[in-house]
Design a protein around this motif. Structure first.
Motif, PDB file in Angstrom:
ATOM      1  N   ARG A 131       0.719  -1.475  -0.018  1.00  0.00           N
ATOM      2  CA  ARG A 131       0.063  -0.067  -0.112  1.00  0.00           C
ATOM      3  C   ARG A 131       0.788   1.358   0.026  1.00  0.00           C
ATOM      4  NH1 ARG A 131      -4.589  -2.259   4.192  1.00  0.00           N
ATOM      5  NH2 ARG A 131      -5.467  -3.531   2.844  1.00  0.00           N
ATOM      6  N   THR A 135       0.775   3.965  -3.027  1.00  0.00           N
ATOM      7  CA  THR A 135       0.048   4.975  -2.863  1.00  0.00           C
ATOM      8  C   THR A 135       1.140   6.161  -3.268  1.00  0.00           C
ATOM      9  OG1 THR A 135      -1.373   4.460  -0.951  1.00  0.00           O
ATOM     10  CG2 THR A 135      -0.670   6.705  -1.050  1.00  0.00           C
ATOM     11  N   ALA A 213      -2.563   5.987  10.646  1.00  0.00           N
ATOM     12  CA  ALA A 213      -2.414   5.113   9.351  1.00  0.00           C
ATOM     13  C   ALA A 213      -2.313   3.743   9.678  1.00  0.00           C
ATOM     14  CB  ALA A 213      -1.119   5.754   8.742  1.00  0.00           C
ATOM     15  N   THR A 217      -6.401   0.752   4.910  1.00  0.00           N
ATOM     16  CA  THR A 217      -7.393   1.260   3.978  1.00  0.00           C
ATOM     17  C   THR A 217      -8.131   0.264   3.471  1.00  0.00           C
ATOM     18  OG1 THR A 217      -5.540   1.022   2.270  1.00  0.00           O
ATOM     19  CG2 THR A 217      -5.642   2.858   3.063  1.00  0.00           C
ATOM     20  N   GLU A 252      -8.203   6.648   5.206  1.00  0.00           N
ATOM     21  CA  GLU A 252      -7.160   7.454   4.083  1.00  0.00           C
ATOM     22  C   GLU A 252      -7.192   8.720   4.506  1.00  0.00           C
ATOM     23  OE1 GLU A 252      -5.944   5.630   0.234  1.00  0.00           O
ATOM     24  OE2 GLU A 252      -8.091   5.591   0.275  1.00  0.00           O
TER      25      GLU A 252
END
Length: 284
Positions: A131, A135, A213, A217, A252
């Motif tokens: 991820r 990202t 975080a 997600t 997110e």
């Protein structure tokens, strides 16, 4: 807002759109976010403060057809009274797809680009270790080419009806996907999102406690129940498992572009219908 439903302790739910078969509404824009193009569900408010940010709200359907995702661009509201409760049905018009465009230019039309984008999005959801790099790659490409997210008409449309019933601190959402054609979708995802800055803590009945975080997600929830918490305002919303559906959590926060936190139920379109209960509460 066309409709505001009081809850308890200064909390309320707001739903935009015209009632009783009038003109369609857009579900209330998310100012400054690409998702302002989407129809939105019930937005949580604490007094005059809306807590949704980019989140689409509680009870918003998304269709998955293989790797393709179809979003709601409009909704129609029908108000229905139920003894001792407050009830309203929202008919979502599923007619938008996500696209990339440079500001002031037409959206990119390459089928290969969107096939690759959808495949990478699926990889992002399924492989947590990738991820961060994915990202970063997405952000770098957006900066390099000046791309922004837009939503455009899909060229075809379907409808899904969701009925919301509010009783005290509990919101019941009933999803009716029986009108979908057999080839309309492989699965239905029902989103329950509010803002990422407000709701930055996740906890569940299996003992997990995550912040920021670390929440991830798009991770599956296996605990019997789970919550997102806004510590600043001492507000939480909680969901549980539903037979025939899978429950996912996510959060997110990417600058001023992405800011959502919440849950999604995913169920096969062939199931046709499902319902769930969401509890909203002011914490001690």
């Amino acid at each position: 807002m066309s409709l505001v439903v009081p809850l308890l302790d200064g909390l309320s739910l707001a739903l935009a759109g015209d009632l009783d078969g009038g003109a369609d509404g857009d579900g209330g824009p998310a100012p400054g976010f690409a998702t302002g193009r989407l129809a939105r569900g019930l937005l949580l408010r604490d007094g005059e403060r809306e807590l949704a940010e980019e989140g689409v709200g509680f009870g918003v359907p998304i269709l998955k057809r293989g790797l393709q995702t179809i979003f709601p661009g409009r909704l129609s509201l029908v108000k229905r009274g139920v003894a001792g409760e407050r009830s309203i049905t929202a008919v979502f018009h599923m007619d938008l797809v996500e696209r990339l465009a440079a500001p002031g230019s037409p959206s990119l039309s390459s089928p290969a680009l969107y096939t690759a984008k959808n495949a990478l999005a699926a990889l992002h959801r399924r492989v947590p270790v990738l991820r961060g790099p994915l990202t970063g790659l997405s952000s770098a490409l957006r900066r390099a080419f000046g791309w922004v997210t837009t939503f455009e008409e899909a060229g075809e449309g379907f409808t899904l009806a969701l009925t919301y019933i509010v009783a005290g601190e509990r919101l019941t959402v009933a999803v009716d996907a029986t009108a979908l054609p057999a080839d309309g979708a492989t699965s239905v995802v029902v989103m329950n999102e509010q803002g990422a800055r407000a709701f930055d803590r996740y906890c569940d009945l299996a003992g997990a406690e995550l912040r920021g975080a670390a929440i991830g997600t798009w991770d599956e929830v296996t605990a019997p129940g789970a919550s997102f918490v806004c510590e600043e305002r001492r507000v939480a919303f909680t969901l549980g498992q539903v037979a025939g559906a899978r429950l996912f959590r996510g959060r997110e926060l990417i600058g001023s572009r992405v800011a959502w936190a919440g849950f999604g139920y995913s169920f096969p379109a062939a199931l046709g219908a499902m319902s769930y209960e969401l509890r909203i509460e002011r914490l001690p």
